[in-house]
Each structure stands twice: as C-alpha cells, then as structure tokens.
Design a protein around this motif. Sequence first.
Motif, PDB file in Angstrom:
ATOM      1  N   SER A 190       0.814  -1.200  -0.300  1.00 28.47           N
ATOM      2  CA  SER A 190       0.130   0.117   0.341  1.00 28.47           C
ATOM      3  C   SER A 190       1.069   1.366   0.474  1.00 28.47           C
ATOM      4  N   ARG A 191       1.903   0.898   0.665  1.00 30.53           N
ATOM      5  CA  ARG A 191       3.201   2.072   0.575  1.00 30.53           C
ATOM      6  C   ARG A 191       3.431   2.490  -1.167  1.00 30.53           C
ATOM      7  N   LEU A 192       3.627   1.961  -1.677  1.00 31.50           N
ATOM      8  CA  LEU A 192       3.779   2.201  -3.002  1.00 31.50           C
ATOM      9  C   LEU A 192       3.012   2.875  -3.978  1.00 31.50           C
ATOM     10  N   TRP A 193       1.802   1.976  -3.778  1.00 31.31           N
ATOM     11  CA  TRP A 193       1.109   3.314  -4.317  1.00 31.31           C
ATOM     12  C   TRP A 193       0.455   4.083  -3.725  1.00 31.31           C
ATOM     13  N   ALA A 194       0.418   4.727  -2.514  1.00 34.95           N
ATOM     14  CA  ALA A 194       0.180   5.579  -1.675  1.00 34.95           C
ATOM     15  C   ALA A 194       0.815   6.928  -2.343  1.00 34.95           C
ATOM     16  N   GLY A 229       8.846  -3.415  -0.902  1.00 32.80           N
ATOM     17  CA  GLY A 229       8.147  -4.140  -0.064  1.00 32.80           C
ATOM     18  C   GLY A 229       7.690  -3.365   1.768  1.00 32.80           C
ATOM     19  N   TYR A 230       6.564  -2.516   2.257  1.00 30.65           N
ATOM     20  CA  TYR A 230       6.739  -2.309   3.808  1.00 30.65           C
ATOM     21  C   TYR A 230       5.916  -2.438   4.447  1.00 30.65           C
ATOM     22  N   LEU A 231       5.553  -2.965   5.104  1.00 27.61           N
ATOM     23  CA  LEU A 231       5.079  -3.351   6.724  1.00 27.61           C
ATOM     24  C   LEU A 231       5.537  -2.093   7.947  1.00 27.61           C
ATOM     25  N   GLU A 232       4.705  -1.095   8.521  1.00 22.80           N
ATOM     26  CA  GLU A 232       5.817  -0.795   9.342  1.00 22.80           C
ATOM     27  C   GLU A 232       5.887  -1.238  10.663  1.00 22.80           C
ATOM     28  N   ASN A 233       7.375  -1.352  11.293  1.00 23.56           N
ATOM     29  CA  ASN A 233       7.966  -1.535  12.698  1.00 23.56           C
ATOM     30  C   ASN A 233       7.935  -3.461  12.384  1.00 23.56           C
ATOM     31  N   THR A 234       7.550  -3.976  10.873  1.00 18.57           N
ATOM     32  CA  THR A 234       8.335  -5.493  10.768  1.00 18.57           C
ATOM     33  C   THR A 234       8.459  -5.736   9.145  1.00 18.57           C
ATOM     34  N   PHE A 235       9.190  -4.932   8.196  1.00 18.27           N
ATOM     35  CA  PHE A 235       9.603  -4.661   7.459  1.00 18.27           C
ATOM     36  C   PHE A 235      10.091  -3.842   6.561  1.00 18.27           C
ATOM     37  N   GLY A 237      11.449  -2.730   2.831  1.00 17.78           N
ATOM     38  CA  GLY A 237      12.734  -3.955   1.152  1.00 17.78           C
ATOM     39  C   GLY A 237      13.598  -2.865   1.409  1.00 17.78           C
ATOM     40  N   SER A 238      14.365  -3.027   0.331  1.00 20.97           N
ATOM     41  CA  SER A 238      15.746  -2.472  -0.317  1.00 20.97           C
ATOM     42  C   SER A 238      15.997  -1.858  -0.302  1.00 20.97           C
ATOM     43  N   ALA A 239      14.876  -1.013  -1.716  1.00 19.25           N
ATOM     44  CA  ALA A 239      14.651  -0.256  -2.115  1.00 19.25           C
ATOM     45  C   ALA A 239      13.326   0.662  -1.914  1.00 19.25           C
ATOM     46  N   PRO A 240      13.225   0.766  -0.290  1.00 22.09           N
ATOM     47  CA  PRO A 240      11.646   1.339  -0.642  1.00 22.09           C
ATOM     48  C   PRO A 240      10.906   2.119  -1.211  1.00 22.09           C
ATOM     49  N   ASP A 241      11.750   3.239  -1.599  1.00 21.01           N
ATOM     50  CA  ASP A 241      11.400   4.051  -2.123  1.00 21.01           C
ATOM     51  C   ASP A 241      10.953   4.677  -3.487  1.00 21.01           C
ATOM     52  N   ALA A 242      12.085   2.987  -4.572  1.00 26.63           N
ATOM     53  CA  ALA A 242      11.895   3.145  -6.000  1.00 26.63           C
ATOM     54  C   ALA A 242      10.569   3.060  -6.265  1.00 26.63           C
ATOM     55  N   ASP A 243      11.286   3.055  -7.822  1.00 27.95           N
ATOM     56  CA  ASP A 243       9.694   3.129  -8.558  1.00 27.95           C
ATOM     57  C   ASP A 243       9.275   1.663  -9.629  1.00 27.95           C
ATOM     58  N   PHE A 244       8.158   0.960  -9.658  1.00 31.79           N
ATOM     59  CA  PHE A 244       8.109   0.267  -9.935  1.00 31.79           C
ATOM     60  C   PHE A 244       7.578  -0.003 -11.521  1.00 31.79           C
TER      61      PHE A 244
END
Length: 535
Positions: A190-194, A229-235, A237-244
């Motif tokens: 959801s962070r990617l979409w937001a 991927g991103y789950l707050e306080n849980t996981f 990813g290695s490039a969480p702010d990249a575009d896909f």
Amino acid sequence: MKKLLLFCLLTGYSIASAQTQLVFVYFTDKPNKAAFFANPLSELSQKSLNRRTALGISLNDEDAPIETSYLQNLQNLGFTVTDYSKWLNGAAVNATPSQIINLQALPFVQSVQSFARNASAVPKITPVAQRKNNSDTGKTLTTFDYGSGAAQIDQVNIRPLHLAGYTGTGISIAVIDAGFPFVNTGTAFSRLWANNQIKAGYDFVTKTTDIYNTSLSQHGSVVLGAIGGYLENTFVGSAPDADFYLYRSENAAVEIPEEEVYWIEAAEEADRKGVEIISTSLGYNVFDDSQYDYSYSDMNGTTSFIAKAAQIAAEKGIFVLVAAGNSGTLPWHYLLTPSDNAKVFSIGAVDSAGNSSSFSSYGPNSSGVVKPDGSAQGTSTTTVNNNTTVTVSGTSIATPIASGGVACFIQAFPTMNRDQIMIKLRQTASLYPNHTDQMGYGILNFGSLYNNAVLGTSETAKTEGIKIYPNPVTNILSIQSEYDIKSLEIYDNLGRLIRKNSQQKAVHVENLSKGIYYLKIQIKDKIYYEKFIKE
C-alpha cells in the motif's frame, strides 16, 4: 473434464503441427528509421533519452521501431505474428522446414534461426550476422524499522546508503516475472500505491494488463516485496522508495521457448519507459518440448535469444540483475540463461551465516566468465506478500535484495558507468579477488561500494588513511585519518541519530547497548560511513 479437453486439444495440435518449430525471422533493415532519429520521442520516453545522455550512450538502429509492413507480410503469408523484437529486428513464428526455406528467400528477410537445439530434423539455418558490441535525484533521510528484514539488508550492507538518504527515490526498476497477485490490494504494497511508485504493468503472455489476477503465480509479488515491500515496524525492502514497472513474461503453467521472446518484449518496454534497472528471477535451460533444451555449452552468454537481448539492455545503460538459478543440487547444477551473459549481473544465494546455499547454481558460464557475479541471502529470506511477511528460499529472492542495493547506489551516483558499477561491486564483495563457482566474488557490500565511490576509489581511501578500530568495540572507538575530522555521528540500527561529536578522533561508546551501529564521518567535503559492533 477440463484436463481431458485440454489433453485432446493438445493432442490434435501435436498431430497437425508435428513438423513445426519456433523460429526467429530476422529482417534485413528498418526502412523508416530516419523518422525515428528525427523524433526519438515517438518511440522512447524522455526518461529513457535522459538515461542515455547521462551515460553517454548514443541512439542506434536497435532503438528504432520494427518495420510494421514486414510483420504484415508475414501475416499475409499465413503466419501468426504476435511477438517480435525491435532490438533483434525480427519476429517469432512457428514454421515447418519447407516454410523456413521459403521465409529465407523473402527479400526483407536476412535469416531465420530456430529456437530448437536438439531436434535431428532441424534444418541448417543461415547464421545471423554477429551483433556489434551486451547530480543526485531527490533524497530524504529516512528512518526505518527493518524488523525481520534487517539481517538480510545488513548482510549486504545497504543500511549506510539508506542512512545517507539513498533509498531508491527517482530510480525505476522493471520487475520481469510470472505474476503479481495482491500487489494491488495487499497492505504490504500500500505504501507503493500511496506514493505513486507503481508506474505501469503489462502481461506479455496474454497481451493484457491483468497482472494482478489471483490465478497467476505469486512469484513476482514475493520478488517485488523484497525490494519495495513495507510493513511498519515489521519489514522494509532494500529500495523502498524506488519506482516500479511490473511485467509478466513467464507462464508458470508451462515452459515454452516463447517465454524468452516475452521477456525480450518486456525488456524493450522497460527501456522505452526509461528504467535504470531490470530485476528478473527467471532462467531457462529445459522446456516442455525437449528439442528446445539448452546444453551447458549453450550457457556462453551469446547463444540464447534472451541472453542476447539482456546484453542489449545492458548496452542501453540498464543495469540488469538476474538470478543464477536453483539447480545446485541437481544433475544439471549450472547457472541458467540469461544469467550466463557477461553484461548482466547474476546473483547467487547464501544463508544468514554467509555460506553458499546448497541449491544455488554453479558457474562459470561455458566460456569461462565468472558467474555468479556476487551473492545475497537466499536461504530462509524474509519478504512480504499480500498483508504479511513470508519466508522463502532461492536465488529468486537474493536477486531483488541486490537489485534494491543497486537502485540506492545509482540514486547516489546516477551518471556512473554501469560497467564500472559492476566492476566495483565485484571488487568490494567478500571473496574478491578470489571467487567460488557458487558465490562468485562473494557477498555484496553496498556500504563499501558507496564509501569507495564517495572517496573516489579504494586507493583514495587508503591514502586518506581512514580506519576505525577496534571493531568490535567495548569502550572507545578510534578513527584514524590523515585529515581533520569535521564531525562524527553515530546512528543505531533503526537509523536514529543517537550521538554527535565534533573534531574528535575517538568516541566513547561504553554506555551504548550491545548491537550494530553506524558511524558517519565527515572529512573535508566527503562523508564516509562505517558499520561497527558494540560488544
């Protein structure tokens, strides 16, 4: 009943098409290429052109669109033409031996090459002419709780880049895989979409945009999760702010040579969009029809169609990362194509202790090129899918971890020659200058890569005499440098600034809790990051 119907349909097709084989029809030229060179934006995005400009890469005939009249001519002759490549300048069709002879006689056809490698009835095909030789974006210092993903991030030392504000912002990654169910609905994405980080997607197998269909393989979703991927306080990813850009080229239900062409089409589309990185956890050596199977001698980086295209992608300035394969314990224990190409960066797998994963495929390629190039964690590795974390194993998951590290580095050094990045990644890996057939040059070290690049070269680091000791440390951490230190900052394993000193070459750490910390050292106009362990 569905299985029976499918079996009957396939049986009927086999009888009717027993003499056909998948071939690639190479065209002689691109008659309308002048129109492309006059207006490159008719085919390539501005981002794609900008990448070429930044890296000093000129446009060439490969970039021009394929001649549509040639495709129409093939259709007029009764061939079904759905897949073609502008880079290779041709189309894939199924043809009988007599049809192949007729195709070779057409004035717009340069040659015809079969995908088949092992059928005794395969006619001798005219060989294809050898192809000629395969300022920062915005950054924000981000604090992450990596949770269960921390160990795999730290093993390849990506954290220093994140601490420096390089988390992939503005860098586009094309993930070419087998499907992306739940990416459009799962909270892990959801962070990617937001943040509008999912830019586009396409299914080159079905020629639709239905890449999120829940009937598809979830392999691509899991791979994407390891990068973005991103789950707050849980996981994290290695490039969480990249575009896909998400592309499906693999039909998990079958293994057919057409999938190589699907991949090529996806790579070309990725180039059109201007991606900096292709990350693919796919590889080929055997197919449902054994006439198309590759031998180890074919794993030379230039035989398979997909390897040829992967090299072209690299020559366009795209950093191509490919999983080496999971065949290490099988009779075929070698790497798969396109990881065999010298221009791609192939990734092997290790466990959390840094030992080679038993399943990780062996190099080198059959021409003797060291493969894999480097390794990341692929045994019991954490990623996300849908709404939760999952633990998986394979070079498929080691590859996206490395891809994220490359994205962060390219954000920091967007104009650095991609071949130079590959060389420096090998040189900073754990085994260099040695290597093994399963780990390549060893476990990647993005922090060391970054530090060396900031300082200019590893030799510059030596001349500036930067060293921290002892490490691990109990009481006092000392910094050795020939130059004055402007400032020292200590960050904890969550990226939080916990201490700042000025103009000192020693830091008292006896009051810190045991664990991993990061020291930010500013010397002159350069910043250097070092990881240390507090005992």
